[in-house]
Design a protein around this motif. Structure first.
Motif, mmCIF file in Angstrom:
data_model
loop_
_atom_site.group_PDB
_atom_site.id
_atom_site.type_symbol
_atom_site.label_atom_id
_atom_site.label_comp_id
_atom_site.label_asym_id
_atom_site.label_seq_id
_atom_site.Cartn_x
_atom_site.Cartn_y
_atom_site.Cartn_z
ATOM 1 N N GLY A 111 42.330 42.823 32.917
ATOM 2 C CA GLY A 111 42.061 43.438 31.569
ATOM 3 C C GLY A 111 42.236 42.308 30.297
ATOM 4 O O GLY A 111 41.771 42.534 29.091
ATOM 5 N N GLU A 112 42.678 41.107 31.012
ATOM 6 C CA GLU A 112 42.617 39.834 30.071
ATOM 7 C C GLU A 112 41.490 38.994 30.122
ATOM 8 O O GLU A 112 40.779 39.330 31.034
ATOM 9 C CB GLU A 112 43.712 38.913 30.331
ATOM 10 N N GLU A 113 41.281 38.426 29.099
ATOM 11 C CA GLU A 113 39.979 37.312 29.138
ATOM 12 C C GLU A 113 40.662 36.054 28.223
ATOM 13 O O GLU A 113 41.493 35.795 27.757
ATOM 14 C CB GLU A 113 38.972 37.727 28.382
ATOM 15 N N LEU A 160 43.451 39.011 42.636
ATOM 16 C CA LEU A 160 42.440 39.448 41.523
ATOM 17 C C LEU A 160 40.966 39.711 42.368
ATOM 18 O O LEU A 160 40.522 38.863 43.376
ATOM 19 C CB LEU A 160 42.232 38.458 40.531
ATOM 20 N N SER A 161 40.367 40.973 41.996
ATOM 21 C CA SER A 161 39.360 41.290 42.905
ATOM 22 C C SER A 161 38.051 40.529 42.636
ATOM 23 O O SER A 161 37.350 39.479 43.224
ATOM 24 C CB SER A 161 38.856 42.605 43.114
ATOM 25 N N VAL A 195 39.000 38.998 33.474
ATOM 26 C CA VAL A 195 39.650 39.831 34.629
ATOM 27 C C VAL A 195 39.457 41.321 34.508
ATOM 28 O O VAL A 195 40.363 41.928 33.944
ATOM 29 C CB VAL A 195 40.962 39.367 34.882
ATOM 30 N N PRO A 196 38.359 41.837 35.188
ATOM 31 C CA PRO A 196 38.439 43.258 35.360
ATOM 32 C C PRO A 196 39.643 44.104 35.737
ATOM 33 O O PRO A 196 40.204 43.534 36.627
ATOM 34 C CB PRO A 196 36.919 43.681 35.778
ATOM 35 N N VAL A 197 39.629 45.395 35.252
ATOM 36 C CA VAL A 197 40.670 46.239 35.775
ATOM 37 C C VAL A 197 40.107 46.721 36.742
ATOM 38 O O VAL A 197 39.216 47.633 36.758
ATOM 39 C CB VAL A 197 41.231 47.410 34.724
ATOM 40 N N ALA A 198 40.680 46.625 38.165
ATOM 41 C CA ALA A 198 40.249 47.172 39.519
ATOM 42 C C ALA A 198 41.098 48.169 39.843
ATOM 43 O O ALA A 198 40.765 48.829 41.009
ATOM 44 C CB ALA A 198 40.161 45.865 40.553
ATOM 45 N N SER A 199 42.437 48.313 39.434
ATOM 46 C CA SER A 199 43.254 48.988 40.058
ATOM 47 C C SER A 199 43.246 50.491 39.354
ATOM 48 O O SER A 199 42.831 50.793 38.283
ATOM 49 C CB SER A 199 44.907 48.686 39.486
ATOM 50 N N ASP A 200 43.766 51.443 40.241
ATOM 51 C CA ASP A 200 43.697 52.768 39.769
ATOM 52 C C ASP A 200 44.529 52.997 38.493
ATOM 53 O O ASP A 200 45.698 51.979 38.326
ATOM 54 C CB ASP A 200 44.306 53.661 40.727
ATOM 55 N N LEU A 239 49.260 46.704 36.819
ATOM 56 C CA LEU A 239 48.232 45.666 36.796
ATOM 57 C C LEU A 239 48.392 44.205 37.543
ATOM 58 O O LEU A 239 49.579 44.057 37.533
ATOM 59 C CB LEU A 239 47.943 45.420 35.251
ATOM 60 N N LYS A 240 47.386 43.937 38.098
ATOM 61 C CA LYS A 240 47.708 42.803 39.093
ATOM 62 C C LYS A 240 47.421 41.383 38.132
ATOM 63 O O LYS A 240 46.425 41.481 37.321
ATOM 64 C CB LYS A 240 46.576 42.702 40.312
ATOM 65 N N SER A 241 48.162 40.372 38.493
ATOM 66 C CA SER A 241 48.005 39.127 37.740
ATOM 67 C C SER A 241 47.647 38.124 38.885
ATOM 68 O O SER A 241 48.230 38.333 40.069
ATOM 69 C CB SER A 241 49.111 38.688 37.111
ATOM 70 N N GLY A 242 46.985 37.126 38.682
ATOM 71 C CA GLY A 242 46.844 36.082 39.353
ATOM 72 C C GLY A 242 46.280 34.714 38.751
ATOM 73 O O GLY A 242 45.795 34.707 37.420
ATOM 74 N N CYS A 243 46.051 33.661 39.464
ATOM 75 C CA CYS A 243 45.823 32.351 38.708
ATOM 76 C C CYS A 243 44.176 32.454 38.747
ATOM 77 O O CYS A 243 43.349 32.913 39.627
ATOM 78 C CB CYS A 243 46.195 31.182 39.819
ATOM 79 N N VAL A 244 43.627 32.032 37.494
ATOM 80 C CA VAL A 244 42.198 31.809 37.406
ATOM 81 C C VAL A 244 41.839 30.477 37.143
ATOM 82 O O VAL A 244 42.561 29.840 36.218
ATOM 83 C CB VAL A 244 41.777 32.858 36.424
#
Length: 147
Positions: free
Chosen positions: A55-57, A80-81, A123-128, A133-138
């Protein structure tokens, strides 16, 4: 009493050091994993990486020089998907979006005139909705083609 103060100081220092540790790990991810995706382009030497949550950009401004051929590569950790990236001019006209290219991880292009471009990653929201919410390095990496 003395041990309570010691524990409090230790807890605060651990809390404050955690974001720096996470950013260091993220830059390390960019160096070891994402940089490889630039080949055969030559890396510009900068490691632009941050931890993002679904959900973040984030936006990055970068100058590109006339007559040069570039590769922009965006990669994210396995947590992140998909990661969307959009390249815009300073008037926010979209020049490229990987959403129309099956979420490709890189884009090769040549600029006619020296100009500053905006690279936005989402980072689109892919989770139900019930899941955390998932976090990761971009990482956003830039390469220059040399002949």
């Amino acid at each position: 009493m003395r041990s309570s103060v010691y524990i409090l100081i230790l807890a605060i220092s651990t809390f404050l050091a955690h974001p720096f540790s996470a950013n260091a790990q993220c830059k390390n991810f960019a160096k070891k994993i994402c940089k490889l995706e630039l080949a055969p382009y030559v890396h510009d030497g900068n490691y632009n990486a941050a931890i993002l949550t679904e959900g973040e950009e984030a936006e990055l401004f970068k100058t590109f020089y006339a007559g040069q051929e570039y590769r922009i590569s965006v990669c994210g950790s396995d947590a992140l998907s998909k990661i969307e990236f959009i390249v815009m001019d300073v008037d926010r006209n979209v020049l490229y979006t990987n959403a129309k290219d099956d979420f490709a991880t890189s884009w090769d292009f040549k600029v006619e005139n020296t100009q500053q471009l905006i690279i936005m990653v989402k980072v689109p929201v892919a989770s139900d909705s019930n899941e955390e919410l998932k976090s990761g390095c971009v990482a956003i990496m830039f390469g220059l083609k040399t002949d």
